[in-house]
Enzyme design. Structure first.
Site, PDB file in Angstrom:
ATOM      1  N   GLN A  93       0.841  -1.220   0.000  1.00  0.00           N
ATOM      2  CA  GLN A  93       0.000   0.000   0.000  1.00  0.00           C
ATOM      3  C   GLN A  93       0.869   1.260   0.000  1.00  0.00           C
ATOM      4  O   GLN A  93       0.630   2.192  -0.767  1.00  0.00           O
ATOM      5  CB  GLN A  93      -0.911   0.012   1.233  1.00  0.00           C
TER       6      GLN A  93
ATOM      7  N   ASP B  73      13.344 -11.164  -2.069  1.00  0.00           N
ATOM      8  CA  ASP B  73      12.736 -11.662  -0.835  1.00  0.00           C
ATOM      9  C   ASP B  73      13.689 -11.256   0.298  1.00  0.00           C
ATOM     10  O   ASP B  73      14.857 -11.657   0.283  1.00  0.00           O
ATOM     11  CB  ASP B  73      12.599 -13.188  -0.909  1.00  0.00           C
TER      12      ASP B  73
ATOM     13  N   TYR C 225       2.471  -8.622  15.634  1.00  0.00           N
ATOM     14  CA  TYR C 225       2.907  -7.474  14.821  1.00  0.00           C
ATOM     15  C   TYR C 225       3.533  -6.398  15.718  1.00  0.00           C
ATOM     16  O   TYR C 225       4.625  -5.900  15.447  1.00  0.00           O
ATOM     17  CB  TYR C 225       1.689  -6.930  14.083  1.00  0.00           C
TER      18      TYR C 225
ATOM     19  N   LYS D 233       7.376  -4.894  15.970  1.00  0.00           N
ATOM     20  CA  LYS D 233       7.683  -3.471  15.744  1.00  0.00           C
ATOM     21  C   LYS D 233       8.516  -2.891  16.895  1.00  0.00           C
ATOM     22  O   LYS D 233       9.428  -2.102  16.663  1.00  0.00           O
ATOM     23  CB  LYS D 233       6.394  -2.665  15.549  1.00  0.00           C
TER      24      LYS D 233
ATOM     25  N   ILE E 139      -2.935   4.176   7.499  1.00  0.00           N
ATOM     26  CA  ILE E 139      -2.697   4.985   6.309  1.00  0.00           C
ATOM     27  C   ILE E 139      -3.858   4.801   5.327  1.00  0.00           C
ATOM     28  O   ILE E 139      -4.234   3.669   5.003  1.00  0.00           O
ATOM     29  CB  ILE E 139      -1.360   4.592   5.623  1.00  0.00           C
TER      30      ILE E 139
HETATM   31  N1  LIG Z   1      -0.483   0.785   5.805  1.00  0.00           N
HETATM   32  C1  LIG Z   1      -0.622   1.138   7.071  1.00  0.00           C
HETATM   33  O1  LIG Z   1      -1.685   1.587   7.487  1.00  0.00           O
HETATM   34  C2  LIG Z   1       0.570   1.018   8.003  1.00  0.00           C
HETATM   35  C3  LIG Z   1       0.417   1.476   9.327  1.00  0.00           C
HETATM   36  C4  LIG Z   1       1.477   1.363  10.203  1.00  0.00           C
HETATM   37  C5  LIG Z   1       2.695   0.840   9.764  1.00  0.00           C
HETATM   38  N2  LIG Z   1       2.810   0.401   8.464  1.00  0.00           N
HETATM   39  C6  LIG Z   1       4.118  -0.156   8.062  1.00  0.00           C
HETATM   40  O2  LIG Z   1       4.541   0.409   6.828  1.00  0.00           O
HETATM   41  C7  LIG Z   1       5.285  -0.559   6.074  1.00  0.00           C
HETATM   42  C8  LIG Z   1       4.658  -0.722   4.693  1.00  0.00           C
HETATM   43  O3  LIG Z   1       3.311  -1.119   4.888  1.00  0.00           O
HETATM   44  P1  LIG Z   1       2.261  -1.331   3.685  1.00  0.00           P
HETATM   45  O4  LIG Z   1       0.966  -0.815   4.168  1.00  0.00           O
HETATM   46  O5  LIG Z   1       2.808  -0.890   2.409  1.00  0.00           O
HETATM   47  O6  LIG Z   1       2.177  -2.937   3.764  1.00  0.00           O
HETATM   48  P2  LIG Z   1       1.611  -3.940   2.654  1.00  0.00           P
HETATM   49  O7  LIG Z   1       1.177  -5.183   3.381  1.00  0.00           O
HETATM   50  O8  LIG Z   1       0.650  -3.259   1.761  1.00  0.00           O
HETATM   51  O9  LIG Z   1       2.939  -4.241   1.874  1.00  0.00           O
HETATM   52  C9  LIG Z   1       3.991  -4.985   2.429  1.00  0.00           C
HETATM   53  C10 LIG Z   1       4.676  -5.707   1.309  1.00  0.00           C
HETATM   54  O10 LIG Z   1       5.711  -6.538   1.836  1.00  0.00           O
HETATM   55  C11 LIG Z   1       5.775  -7.675   1.019  1.00  0.00           C
HETATM   56  N3  LIG Z   1       6.497  -8.762   1.677  1.00  0.00           N
HETATM   57  C12 LIG Z   1       6.067  -9.585   2.649  1.00  0.00           C
HETATM   58  N4  LIG Z   1       7.031 -10.491   2.940  1.00  0.00           N
HETATM   59  C13 LIG Z   1       8.103 -10.199   2.146  1.00  0.00           C
HETATM   60  C14 LIG Z   1       9.385 -10.764   1.982  1.00  0.00           C
HETATM   61  N5  LIG Z   1       9.791 -11.827   2.691  1.00  0.00           N
HETATM   62  N6  LIG Z   1      10.224 -10.202   1.057  1.00  0.00           N
HETATM   63  C15 LIG Z   1       9.842  -9.127   0.328  1.00  0.00           C
HETATM   64  N7  LIG Z   1       8.621  -8.571   0.427  1.00  0.00           N
HETATM   65  C16 LIG Z   1       7.757  -9.095   1.333  1.00  0.00           C
HETATM   66  C17 LIG Z   1       4.324  -8.011   0.737  1.00  0.00           C
HETATM   67  O11 LIG Z   1       4.211  -8.844  -0.390  1.00  0.00           O
HETATM   68  C18 LIG Z   1       3.736  -6.623   0.524  1.00  0.00           C
HETATM   69  O12 LIG Z   1       3.770  -6.248  -0.844  1.00  0.00           O
HETATM   70  C19 LIG Z   1       5.269  -1.842   6.923  1.00  0.00           C
HETATM   71  O13 LIG Z   1       6.434  -1.882   7.716  1.00  0.00           O
HETATM   72  C20 LIG Z   1       4.067  -1.641   7.821  1.00  0.00           C
HETATM   73  O14 LIG Z   1       4.199  -2.373   9.014  1.00  0.00           O
HETATM   74  C21 LIG Z   1       1.777   0.478   7.587  1.00  0.00           C
END
Ligand SMILES: NC(=O)c1ccc[n+]([C@@H]2O[C@H](COP(=O)([O-])OP(=O)(O)OC[C@H]3O[C@@H](n4cnc5c(N)ncnc54)[C@H](O)[C@@H]3O)[C@@H](O)[C@H]2O)c1
Length: 318
Positions: A13, A53, A143, A147, A173
């Protein structure tokens, strides 16, 4: 800034929109998008994409060396709701992934590592209103546990090995491009799709569950502002950031101003318990002081912009 940046988990995202914004600022060739699958068109358009990965250490080191990377933005992660369904996967991905990236930064002497944290790093014993930056953190989800570990490990690498680690505790987000990846705040994105398509939404959280949130343009701004912040100004390495806090009922009422027939019902599921363990609002004054953080979107401005963008993308007038 003339640095080469690699983004992990880049078709998530946040990554999907962050890569585009970084490429606009620093040049397409200087921003390497990576992920485990074939990339969507948007990520191949203006710069390089590589399969990566984050659990594959040799592949990670090879890319960082071959592509002459200075900064890693490590977005690959398993999020809260998916993490509660599969805690073992969340542990491996989040803990081992972050360790691999920090170790690579130490060994290869990278300039900077940015790894997002989350409001999920707080827990039921944390004060819920205006949660300060430095406060008790005893989360009750896998989770959240990962973190807190990432924040502590990153700060250890900064003090012990001089790795320039930085982290933002993102709230939920909200964005119109890529769908969220399985978090507890996903409802605040889904609600827009359902309001436009079906004029009704069944929310998986109770109507009075307030959570801190942020619109994507502010998320991108916070991320880039922190990356660019002068290290000498940073007393902290992990920062609260927020832009607004609302309940499902409050966002539904805001949407009803534009779609009066919109109806919402509430059927809380296992995610309700996760949400109840998190802060209802966040104090981000430390980020404001140390690197000038200031959000631009509040609830009304975000709702109007989301409806405009999504209605255009989905071809549904409102
Ligand atoms: N979106 C939110 O609301 C939010 C809120 C707080 C924190 N975050 C943090 O922001 C960061 C990005 O979040 P996001 O919303 O884009 O998450 P998301 O789940 O949309 O994307 C995470 C991506 O990581 C990839 N992934 C998982 N395992 C993997 C691996 N072994 N190797 C490579 N890629 C891998 C997934 O395929 C996915 O595309 C994360 O650290 C998340 O914890 C997001």
């Amino acid at each position: 800034m003339s640095k080469r940046i690699l983004v992990t988990g880049s078709y998530g995202q946040i990554g999907t929109e962050l890569v585009g914004e970084l490429r606009r600022r620093y040049g397409g060739e200087n921003v390497v998008a990576t992920g485990r699958k074939k990339p969507p068109a948007i990520l191949k358009r203006d710069g390089p994409y590589y399969q990566l990965d984050v659990l594959n250490v040799s592949q990670l080191h090879q890319l960082l060396v071959d592509l002459d990377i200075d900064i890693v933005i490590h977005n690959a992660s398993v999020l809260s709701a998916v993490g509660e369904k599969n805690p073992q996967l969340a542990y491996r991905t989040n803990v081992e992934g972050a360790y691999n990236v920090l170790e690579a930064a130490r060994i290869l002497e990278l300039d900077q590592v940015m790894i997002p944290s989350s409001i999920a790093a707080f827990g039921p014993s944390t004060p819920k209103e205006n949660t300060p930056n430095d406060v008790i953190m005893r989360p009750t989800t896998m989770y959240g546990v990962t973190k807190v570990f990432i924040e502590l490990l990153g700060e250890y690498y900064t003090h012990r090995f001089d790795v320039d680690f930085r982290s933002l505790r993102y709230p939920g987000i909200i964005s119109s491009e890529a769908l969220p990846g399985g978090g507890t705040t996903d409802y605040a994105v889904e609600i827009f799709y359902e309001a436009l398509k079906n004029k009704r939404y069944t929310c998986f959280l109770a109507k009075d569950t307030a959570l801190p949130m942020m619109y994507m343009p502010d998320c991108l701004k916070a991320t880039i502002d922190l990356i660019e912040a002068d290290a000498s100004r940073l007393k902290h390495r992990s920062f609260n950031v927020t832009a607004m806090s609302f309940t499902p009922e409050e966002i539904a009422n805001e949407i009803k101003k534009y779609i009066p027939e919109f109806e919402i019902e509430y059927k809380p599921d296992y995610r309700q318990q996760i949400a109840e363990s998190w802060p209802r609002s966040i104090d981000d004054s430390v980020a404001r002081e140390e690197w000038g953080w200031k959000p631009e979107y509040d609830l009304p401005a975000m709702v109007k912009d989301m409806l405009d963008r999504l209605s255009k993308r989905l071809g549904i007038e409102y």
